[in-house]
Design a protein around this motif. Structure first.
Motif, PDB file in Angstrom:
ATOM      1  N   ASP A  86       8.852  -5.382  13.187  1.00 16.05           N
ATOM      2  CA  ASP A  86      10.264  -5.494  12.949  1.00 16.05           C
ATOM      3  C   ASP A  86      10.480  -5.288  11.521  1.00 16.05           C
ATOM      4  O   ASP A  86      11.777  -5.706  10.978  1.00 16.05           O
ATOM      5  CB  ASP A  86      10.648  -6.499  13.784  1.00 16.05           C
ATOM      6  CG  ASP A  86      10.205  -7.879  12.758  1.00 16.05           C
ATOM      7  OD1 ASP A  86       9.145  -7.832  12.294  1.00 16.05           O
ATOM      8  OD2 ASP A  86      10.746  -8.804  13.157  1.00 16.05           O
ATOM      9  N   LEU A  87       9.651  -4.894  10.584  1.00 21.32           N
ATOM     10  CA  LEU A  87      10.015  -4.701   9.422  1.00 21.32           C
ATOM     11  C   LEU A  87      10.106  -3.372   8.713  1.00 21.32           C
ATOM     12  O   LEU A  87       9.737  -2.422   9.254  1.00 21.32           O
ATOM     13  CB  LEU A  87       8.874  -5.369   8.314  1.00 21.32           C
ATOM     14  CG  LEU A  87       8.656  -6.954   8.687  1.00 21.32           C
ATOM     15  CD1 LEU A  87       7.534  -7.533   8.084  1.00 21.32           C
ATOM     16  CD2 LEU A  87      10.039  -7.792   8.530  1.00 21.32           C
ATOM     17  N   ALA A  88      10.707  -3.036   7.623  1.00 21.24           N
ATOM     18  CA  ALA A  88      11.040  -1.782   7.047  1.00 21.24           C
ATOM     19  C   ALA A  88      10.043  -1.420   5.692  1.00 21.24           C
ATOM     20  O   ALA A  88       9.899  -2.145   4.896  1.00 21.24           O
ATOM     21  CB  ALA A  88      12.360  -1.573   6.479  1.00 21.24           C
ATOM     22  N   ILE A  89       8.996  -0.584   6.236  1.00 23.16           N
ATOM     23  CA  ILE A  89       8.274  -0.149   4.953  1.00 23.16           C
ATOM     24  C   ILE A  89       8.323   1.550   4.934  1.00 23.16           C
ATOM     25  O   ILE A  89       8.767   1.830   5.665  1.00 23.16           O
ATOM     26  CB  ILE A  89       6.576  -0.527   5.227  1.00 23.16           C
ATOM     27  CG1 ILE A  89       6.161   0.358   6.623  1.00 23.16           C
ATOM     28  CG2 ILE A  89       6.544  -2.142   5.302  1.00 23.16           C
ATOM     29  CD1 ILE A  89       4.533  -0.136   6.907  1.00 23.16           C
ATOM     30  N   SER A  90       7.475   1.968   3.714  1.00 19.17           N
ATOM     31  CA  SER A  90       7.659   3.193   3.560  1.00 19.17           C
ATOM     32  C   SER A  90       6.368   4.086   4.056  1.00 19.17           C
ATOM     33  O   SER A  90       6.173   5.111   4.302  1.00 19.17           O
ATOM     34  CB  SER A  90       8.119   3.776   2.203  1.00 19.17           C
ATOM     35  OG  SER A  90       7.140   3.123   1.297  1.00 19.17           O
ATOM     36  N   ASP A  91       5.358   3.420   3.905  1.00 20.50           N
ATOM     37  CA  ASP A  91       4.000   3.780   4.318  1.00 20.50           C
ATOM     38  C   ASP A  91       3.153   2.664   4.542  1.00 20.50           C
ATOM     39  O   ASP A  91       3.310   1.533   4.438  1.00 20.50           O
ATOM     40  CB  ASP A  91       3.428   4.482   3.538  1.00 20.50           C
ATOM     41  CG  ASP A  91       2.431   5.786   3.638  1.00 20.50           C
ATOM     42  OD1 ASP A  91       2.112   5.675   4.976  1.00 20.50           O
ATOM     43  OD2 ASP A  91       1.980   6.483   2.934  1.00 20.50           O
ATOM     44  N   TYR A  92       1.894   3.078   5.530  1.00 19.65           N
ATOM     45  CA  TYR A  92       0.970   2.090   5.673  1.00 19.65           C
ATOM     46  C   TYR A  92      -0.311   2.855   5.178  1.00 19.65           C
ATOM     47  O   TYR A  92      -0.477   3.843   5.607  1.00 19.65           O
ATOM     48  CB  TYR A  92       0.958   1.781   7.294  1.00 19.65           C
ATOM     49  CG  TYR A  92      -0.535   1.102   7.559  1.00 19.65           C
ATOM     50  CD1 TYR A  92      -0.605  -0.324   7.382  1.00 19.65           C
ATOM     51  CD2 TYR A  92      -1.698   1.808   7.901  1.00 19.65           C
ATOM     52  CE1 TYR A  92      -1.703  -1.148   7.664  1.00 19.65           C
ATOM     53  CE2 TYR A  92      -2.768   1.005   8.278  1.00 19.65           C
ATOM     54  CZ  TYR A  92      -2.788  -0.447   8.028  1.00 19.65           C
ATOM     55  OH  TYR A  92      -3.929  -1.083   8.317  1.00 19.65           O
ATOM     56  N   LEU A  93      -1.149   2.040   4.524  1.00 19.59           N
ATOM     57  CA  LEU A  93      -2.648   2.600   4.278  1.00 19.59           C
ATOM     58  C   LEU A  93      -3.605   1.562   4.720  1.00 19.59           C
ATOM     59  O   LEU A  93      -3.505   0.487   4.325  1.00 19.59           O
ATOM     60  CB  LEU A  93      -2.702   2.806   2.868  1.00 19.59           C
ATOM     61  CG  LEU A  93      -1.613   4.018   2.041  1.00 19.59           C
ATOM     62  CD1 LEU A  93      -1.834   3.981   0.628  1.00 19.59           C
ATOM     63  CD2 LEU A  93      -2.344   5.215   2.644  1.00 19.59           C
ATOM     64  N   ASP A  94      -4.732   2.225   5.340  1.00 23.14           N
ATOM     65  CA  ASP A  94      -5.889   1.187   5.381  1.00 23.14           C
ATOM     66  C   ASP A  94      -6.753   0.828   4.044  1.00 23.14           C
ATOM     67  O   ASP A  94      -6.318   1.563   3.405  1.00 23.14           O
ATOM     68  CB  ASP A  94      -6.900   2.131   6.102  1.00 23.14           C
ATOM     69  CG  ASP A  94      -8.452   1.309   6.208  1.00 23.14           C
ATOM     70  OD1 ASP A  94      -8.671   0.335   7.174  1.00 23.14           O
ATOM     71  OD2 ASP A  94      -9.053   1.396   5.504  1.00 23.14           O
ATOM     72  N   LYS A  95      -7.043  -0.307   4.077  1.00 25.55           N
ATOM     73  CA  LYS A  95      -7.517  -0.909   2.664  1.00 25.55           C
ATOM     74  C   LYS A  95      -8.797   0.089   2.083  1.00 25.55           C
ATOM     75  O   LYS A  95      -8.622   0.325   0.742  1.00 25.55           O
ATOM     76  CB  LYS A  95      -8.030  -2.344   2.843  1.00 25.55           C
ATOM     77  CG  LYS A  95      -9.323  -2.397   3.720  1.00 25.55           C
ATOM     78  CD  LYS A  95      -9.830  -3.982   3.776  1.00 25.55           C
ATOM     79  CE  LYS A  95     -11.124  -4.196   4.309  1.00 25.55           C
ATOM     80  NZ  LYS A  95     -12.316  -3.433   3.669  1.00 25.55           N
TER      81      LYS A  95
END
Length: 316
Positions: free
Chosen positions: A44-53
């Motif tokens: 339910d949040l707005a992010i521009s990207d996701y990356l694995d650690k």
């Protein structure tokens, strides 16, 4: 661009929520979604990207990022019951050092999660080495990184670096933590299942349910993080309320909020004896001296708010 490691975790996702509320959505969330249930914390949040650690660290080591405004480094193994020291030091210490030096080289503000676990067996909770006596390898990993920052960073000219020693954090977006979730979370679920809420009986000189901690709502934790970043402050700071309150207060508030239940006391478990903090209370002098004048929810208010949130988010 803002980077939040541990972005799908409890504190990280609440920092993302606070950034969203402040109008920021250019956020890269970094985490390990091996436990896929954590996706709910970001859904339910707005992010521009996701990356694995691991992917993120590889990009850091290649210096592959353009401008980063700040890194909120919340990613860690936070299980106080984890005794694989090699794993703990790789995740909490070595990884943190690599990210710290990347930020120093790029002059990117770096705010990281330390822990009140560094105090362990101490009866005082001030940000000084003489009071740091960790009782487990998790607390030791956090103390060692704090020591590294104090010895290698603070004596030199540097971009902002902040370590926050979180006390007992509770509140939304912690369901994935399982056994390590807050007492408020577990007591709520016990009552919802039709059970009585369970607390430890007498131990360590404290009466039943009277062991006391400095409980801080995760929303207040997020506020402290954003405040320190915006002011470009450096240092290692306690992040609690400055008030110790008994576990019994949580149980009584959950019972009153849900209208049912009666506290049940259980024997203190043998495996925790000698490894348990029966009392914590953050000395907040250093953060206040830095200019922070925000208020913190008392335990009753924060627990009532959290119960209402859990009722509205039954799978979270």
């Amino acid at each position: 661009m803002i980077v939040v490691t541990g972005g799908a975790g409890m504190i990280g996702s609440n920092i993302v929520a606070a950034l969203n509320a402040a109008g920021r959505t250019d956020i890269v969330a970094v985490d390990d979604l091996t436990d896929g249930t954590k996706f709910r914390n970001l859904a339910d949040l707005a992010i521009s990207d996701y990356l694995d650690k691991d992917e993120f660290l590889a990009l850091v080591e290649r210096d592959a990022f353009d401008k980063i405004d700040v890194v909120f480094h919340q990613g860690a193994c936070s299980a106080t019951t984890e005794w694989n020291g090699k794993f703990m030091m790789e995740v909490n210490y070595a990884y943190s050092k690599k990210l710290l030096h990347f930020c120093l080289g790029r002059r990117v503000p770096f705010l990281y999660a330390s822990s009140a676990a560094v105090y362990g067996g101490s009866a005082e909770f001030r940000e000084e080495p003489e009071f740091e006596r960790p009782l487990n390898v998790y607390g030791y990993s956090k103390k060692l990184f704090d020591d590294y920052v104090r010895a290698r960073v603070f004596p030199t000219e540097h971009s902002p670096v902040v370590g926050l020693r979180y006390f007992n954090v509770y509140g939304p977006r912690e369901a994935h933590k399982g056994a390590m979730a807050s007492v408020a979370f577990h007591l709520f679920n016990q009552v919802e299942r039709g059970e009585d809420p369970k607390l430890f009986g007498a131990y360590d000189g404290y009466g039943p349910g009277e062991q006391s901690r400095d409980f801080i709502h995760v929303g207040d934790v997020a506020d402290v993080n954003l405040w320190l970043w915006r002011r470009g402050i450096s240092g290692i700071f306690n992040c609690g309320t400055g008030r110790a309150q008994p576990f019994r207060t949580i149980a009584e508030t959950v019972i009153a909020s849900l209208g049912r239940g009666e506290i049940e006391y259980v024997d203190f478990p043998d495996h925790l004896k000698g490894r348990y903090q029966s009392f914590t209370q953050a000395d907040m002098s250093r953060l206040r001296a830095a200019g922070y004048n925000g208020t913190f929810r008392d335990l009753e208010t924060g627990t009532r708010e959290y119960v209402e949130w859990l009722k509205a988010h039954p799978s979270s």
